[in-house]
Design a protein around this motif. Structure first.
Motif: not given
Length: 191
Positions: A99-101, A106-113, A142-145
């Motif tokens: 959910x954070x991702x 919250x994804x704005x500060x998430x490393x996206x993985x 986009x950019x999700x891993x």
């Protein structure tokens, strides 16, 4: 005796001052939580939607509150349907992390993985629904891993229920002969 009385009075004054500072800090934190209500509600909506997608209900709750008990001053609580067991608590960790991702705020500060090691030590139904959910996200974000370890034996009898082929998503395979980091390792027992 007057020295002891003075020390006792000093300690009492110090404790009053500390209690006052804790109260002021809690008020500041409560205000920050209240000001973040829109983001918190957005996160809850994401969490509840993912819970519904995987667990087929919205029986979960997420709260951020302050407390003046002990060393813990902020209490972040996530409850899901039937939580408390080992496997359901792992599902809870997965739901919170994903959910954070995936949340727009919250994804704005998430490393996206995300990296999870053996998080899917859960019932087969939850495993399959979680893996299919992750697969659906691949083209949407986009950019999700998402990186995870998964023992082959827990999915080999369920592959017909997956919306994808495990082989297409596999990056590495480790066995007793082909060891991770090429070393022997053993989990230590907690004593």
């Amino acid at each position: 005796k007057s020295e002891k009385l003075k020390n006792l009075n000093d300690e009492e004054t110090y404790l009053k001052r500390m209690k006052s500072e804790v109260s002021a800090t809690l008020i500041t934190l409560d205000k920050a939580i209240q000001e973040s209500n829109k983001i918190i509600q957005s996160f809850k909506d994401t969490l509840y939607g993912i819970h519904e997608s995987i667990m087929k209900n919205r029986l979960c709750d997420f709260q951020i509150t302050t407390t003046d008990r002990g060393k813990k001053i902020i209490d972040v609580t996530l409850r899901i349907d039937a939580d408390g067991s080992f496997s359901v608590d792992r599902t809870k960790v997965f739901l919170y992390d994903i959910s954070l991702l995936l949340n727009n705020d919250t994804c704005k500060r998430h490393p996206r993985f995300l990296i999870h090691d053996n998080i899917f030590f859960v019932d087969q139904d939850t495993l399959i629904k979680s893996l299919n959910f992750l697969y659906r996200q691949e083209g949407l974000v986009e950019g999700f891993q998402y990186i995870m370890t998964l023992n082959r034996d827990i999915v080999e009898n369920e592959e017909e229920n997956l919306h994808f082929k495990i082989e297409d998503c596999k990056i590495a395979t480790f066995t007793k002969e082909n060891k991770f980091l090429k070393v022997n390792y053993q989990e230590l027992e907690n004593k």
